[in-house]
Design an enzyme around this catalytic site. Structure first.
Site, PDB file in Angstrom:
ATOM      1  N   ASN A  44      -1.634  39.621  -5.789  1.00 50.87           N
ATOM      2  CA  ASN A  44      -1.030  38.957  -6.950  1.00 50.87           C
ATOM      3  C   ASN A  44      -1.749  39.404  -8.224  1.00 50.87           C
ATOM      4  O   ASN A  44      -2.971  39.628  -8.228  1.00 50.87           O
ATOM      5  CB  ASN A  44      -1.009  37.440  -6.797  1.00 50.87           C
ATOM      6  N   GLU A  57       3.447  39.863  -2.579  1.00 48.29           N
ATOM      7  CA  GLU A  57       4.546  40.409  -1.774  1.00 48.29           C
ATOM      8  C   GLU A  57       5.392  41.378  -2.596  1.00 48.29           C
ATOM      9  O   GLU A  57       5.754  42.457  -2.157  1.00 48.29           O
ATOM     10  CB  GLU A  57       5.475  39.284  -1.287  1.00 48.29           C
ATOM     11  N   CYS A  91      10.081  35.628  -4.199  1.00 46.44           N
ATOM     12  CA  CYS A  91       9.746  36.674  -3.209  1.00 46.44           C
ATOM     13  C   CYS A  91      10.704  36.628  -2.021  1.00 46.44           C
ATOM     14  O   CYS A  91      11.050  37.668  -1.460  1.00 46.44           O
ATOM     15  CB  CYS A  91       8.305  36.534  -2.743  1.00 46.44           C
TER      16      CYS A  91
HETATM   17  N1  THU Z   1       1.384  33.872  -5.067  1.00 47.07           N
HETATM   18  C1  THU Z   1       1.557  35.016  -4.351  1.00 47.07           C
HETATM   19  O1  THU Z   1       1.047  36.080  -4.718  1.00 47.07           O
HETATM   20  N2  THU Z   1       2.321  34.955  -3.244  1.00 47.07           N
HETATM   21  C2  THU Z   1       2.834  33.817  -2.720  1.00 47.07           C
HETATM   22  O2  THU Z   1       3.463  33.874  -1.688  1.00 47.07           O
HETATM   23  C3  THU Z   1       2.626  32.537  -3.407  1.00 47.07           C
HETATM   24  C4  THU Z   1       2.017  32.607  -4.737  1.00 47.07           C
HETATM   25  C5  THU Z   1       0.501  33.922  -6.238  1.00 47.07           C
HETATM   26  C6  THU Z   1       1.158  33.848  -7.577  1.00 47.07           C
HETATM   27  C7  THU Z   1       0.033  33.314  -8.426  1.00 47.07           C
HETATM   28  O3  THU Z   1      -0.788  34.390  -8.869  1.00 47.07           O
HETATM   29  C8  THU Z   1      -0.793  32.468  -7.482  1.00 47.07           C
HETATM   30  O4  THU Z   1      -0.390  32.845  -6.189  1.00 47.07           O
HETATM   31  C9  THU Z   1      -0.622  30.981  -7.671  1.00 47.07           C
HETATM   32  O5  THU Z   1       0.711  30.634  -7.665  1.00 47.07           O
END
Ligand code: THU
Length: 138
Positions: A44, A57, A91
């Site tokens: 992320n 993702e 996602c």
């Molecule tokens: N996030 C992801 O990268 N994938 C997920 O499946 C859920 C949420 C990230 C987005 C953000 O940077 C952090 O988690 C908190 O929401």
């Protein structure tokens, strides 16, 4: 769990370490495998303009698509949570459109994991089939 999927989880764990999450401090890693066996990772990446944040993702999927990949067999998502972290709604839509055939595994750092298919996570999904004249290949 197949050795293959287990190893993809390990790759997603490593990708998680690159997470750019200064605002949430919630680190997520992802790894997507293509039909030819190539792996693309993602983490992320958060923006100070919060809404521009991109999930792990999607980073992995965008990387693969932008390298010409179109067929995906497995997707692993790793976060440090007791309850396994599932993909967010945005996602899920992207996984449905671009990695529909992939086996999805959520995992945490304690060795727990669970396998899903996107159809379970996003029932009655919207896609190009609903756009007039557009065809979707399954
Ligand atoms: N996030 C992801 O990268 N994938 C997920 O499946 C859920 C949420 C990230 C987005 C953000 O940077 C952090 O988690 C908190 O929401």
């Amino acid at each position: 769990m197949s050795e293959d999927l287990q190893s993809l989880i390990e790759t997603a764990k490593e990708a998680r370490l690159h997470s750019v999450a200064p605002f949430s401090d919630f680190k997520v890693g992802a790894a997507v495998k293509t039909e030819s066996g190539k792996i693309y990772t993602g983490c992320n990446v958060e923006s100070a303009s919060y809404g521009l944040t991109v999930c792990a993702e999607r980073v992995a999927i965008w990387k693969a698509l932008s390298e010409g990949e179109r067929q995906f067999t497995e997707l692993a998502v790793v976060a440090d949570t007791e309850t396994l972290t599932p993909p967010c709604g945005t996602c899920r839509q992207i996984i449905w459109e671009f990695a529909r055939g992939a086996t999805i595994v959520f995992a945490n750092l304690k060795g727990q994991s669970e396998v899903f298919h996107i159809a379970e996570l996003l029932p009655r999904a919207f896609d190009a089939r609903f756009l007039k004249g557009k065809k979707v290949t399954d």
